[in-house]
Design a protein around this motif. Sequence first.
Motif, short mmCIF file in Angstrom:
data_model
loop_
_atom_site.label_atom_id
_atom_site.label_comp_id
_atom_site.label_asym_id
_atom_site.label_seq_id
_atom_site.Cartn_x
_atom_site.Cartn_y
_atom_site.Cartn_z
N PHE A 13 33.04 73.77 13.68
CA PHE A 13 33.90 74.07 13.89
C PHE A 13 34.15 73.13 16.22
N GLY A 14 32.83 73.28 16.32
CA GLY A 14 33.13 72.54 17.73
C GLY A 14 33.32 71.61 17.17
N LEU A 15 32.99 70.48 16.70
CA LEU A 15 33.12 69.01 16.22
C LEU A 15 34.77 68.85 16.03
N LEU A 16 35.59 69.76 15.51
CA LEU A 16 36.70 69.55 14.46
C LEU A 16 37.45 69.73 16.48
N CYS A 17 37.05 70.62 17.22
CA CYS A 17 37.86 70.75 18.35
C CYS A 17 38.16 69.44 19.28
N LEU A 18 37.08 68.39 18.91
CA LEU A 18 37.20 66.75 19.23
C LEU A 18 37.97 66.33 18.59
N ILE A 19 38.54 66.91 18.02
CA ILE A 19 39.70 65.93 16.91
C ILE A 19 41.16 66.29 16.51
N ARG A 20 40.46 67.85 16.83
CA ARG A 20 42.49 68.76 17.42
C ARG A 20 41.85 69.66 18.18
N PRO A 21 42.58 69.50 19.70
CA PRO A 21 42.04 70.23 20.57
C PRO A 21 41.78 71.05 20.60
N LEU A 55 20.20 74.94 24.89
CA LEU A 55 21.72 75.00 24.96
C LEU A 55 22.58 76.28 23.94
N PHE A 56 23.03 76.97 25.42
CA PHE A 56 23.46 78.50 23.89
C PHE A 56 25.03 78.53 23.92
N ILE A 57 25.66 79.06 23.17
CA ILE A 57 26.52 78.88 22.51
C ILE A 57 27.97 78.69 24.21
N THR A 58 28.26 79.12 24.55
CA THR A 58 29.10 79.07 25.77
C THR A 58 28.82 77.33 25.93
N ASP A 59 27.54 77.02 26.30
CA ASP A 59 27.39 75.43 27.16
C ASP A 59 27.81 75.10 26.42
N TYR A 60 27.35 74.80 24.83
CA TYR A 60 28.03 73.77 23.83
C TYR A 60 29.94 73.78 24.20
N LEU A 61 30.30 74.36 24.07
CA LEU A 61 31.74 74.42 23.80
C LEU A 61 32.38 74.42 25.22
N ILE A 62 31.92 74.50 26.38
CA ILE A 62 31.92 74.32 28.30
C ILE A 62 31.60 72.03 27.56
N LEU A 63 30.89 71.62 27.10
CA LEU A 63 30.11 70.55 26.64
C LEU A 63 31.43 70.22 26.36
N ILE A 64 32.13 70.26 25.02
CA ILE A 64 33.00 69.89 24.41
C ILE A 64 34.52 69.83 25.10
N LEU A 65 34.47 71.10 25.75
CA LEU A 65 35.77 70.79 26.51
C LEU A 65 35.43 69.56 27.76
N LEU A 66 34.15 69.56 28.37
CA LEU A 66 34.25 68.26 29.74
C LEU A 66 34.44 66.73 29.15
#
Length: 466
Positions: A13-21, A55-66
């Motif tokens: 789902f995090g990778l999907l956010c890269l296509i649909r922010p 790498l925790f979940i919050t870190d992963y989501l913040i990396l996607i945001l970055l």
Amino acid sequence: MVEKIVMALVIPFGLLCLIRPFYLLYLLPTIMVLGFAPSVSYEKTPLLRIGSINLFITDYLILILLFLLTVMVAKNLFFKRHLLEGLIEGRINKLVLLFFLWSIFIGFLSYGKGFALQNILRNLSTEALMFIAVLVPTIPDIELKKEKFFRYSIFLGLLLVLFSLWKYFTHDVEFTSSGTRRTLLGNTVVIFMLPICYMLFYSRYYRLHRMLACTMIAFLAIGIALTGHRSGFVTLAFVLFFYFTTRDFKMLEYIWVPTAGIAMVILTVLIASMLQITPGKSLAGDMLLRIGDTLNLENKTTVERLSKWDDSLEITRRYPLLGLGRFPVHTDSITEDSNLKLKESFADFNRATHNMFAEQLANTGLLGLSVMIFFLYGIFRQFKNLPARDRRYADFLKTYLWSLLVFSQFNTSFTDPLGKIFFFIVLGFFNARLLQEQTGIQPVHSAPVFYRNFLKTPGEAHRSNG
């Protein structure tokens, strides 16, 4: 079980956010809410391990945001310069950037105090959640999509109440300093307040179906009660008061509302003082105790809170300009005995003040407090730019942001990822509307038209809209 399912789904789902922010705006708060499900603890379970790094979940989501922010800036720098210029010129974006640069400066000071580099980077990543407010205006057709997010916030609030009730009836509870029970952390109030403000101030559907709205709000208020935090009740009372003072009601016909509210508070205090209530025995009794504690300045927990605020003032007298010169730290103990710098920095002040201004004062001094006040003043000053024809939206945004500010006077929500996610997503919707107003672009119902207009200069967009 819930934890394993979420862990398995969060990466795709995090990778999907890269296509649909826009999906990131759903994923960030959803992960936070699911973290309060029974037998779930994301803080202790890493999502991935890369060598010695967890790498925790919050870190992963913040990396996607970055990553999304980096791609957005790079793409618009070369192909859509007008959009990037509009973002750079946006006052809220400037304020966010200023606040983040200040956080980097505090990170350098924290490093000098003995803080480990990985902890400084983690604090900076939490601060970087502010950039959601910058990302939101770049999402295609954001004016249509924001309504879906507000409706989704109702679902998140109801889900959180179900989690808390399940814990309550299965005795999966914690205890407050007064001995009362709670099944949710106090910071979850920021989740409940968004759908409450939406139903009261903005949603046409719930304004037309008042009985349904009252039922939903009452159910969400149960969740606030199960946080066991008095400041949640204070915040809810603030929002309801603001609602009745901004509606076009005849005062004489509705004077019973504040009168009844005051009478209920007085009655509650009298009952709490007359009855011998044992904490932890019933939800109603715990509520009476906590409300009574709020109005009793000699109460143990109230005195403790006031003493923390006194501590921050004492630190400011000793270090007026930059305070302790470090990130706020919410811990009562330090085990790094080998790190003398770190141990010394914690000796002065190692407890959360539960007040955003006192916390800034203690940790970053008068200079840090000035930066925060300038940031908040700059945001609320922008409300005058919202058009008069959209009063409901302005009231909704103002009420939620103000309620979060009120809540932050008694909690650490402004330095917590949960508080930042909800605060800056809402600020992002406000930012999107301001950018449209500043460039002369009116909200439209078509993404292609929206982008054609957004790529024009302000003068061209104004002529095409005229």
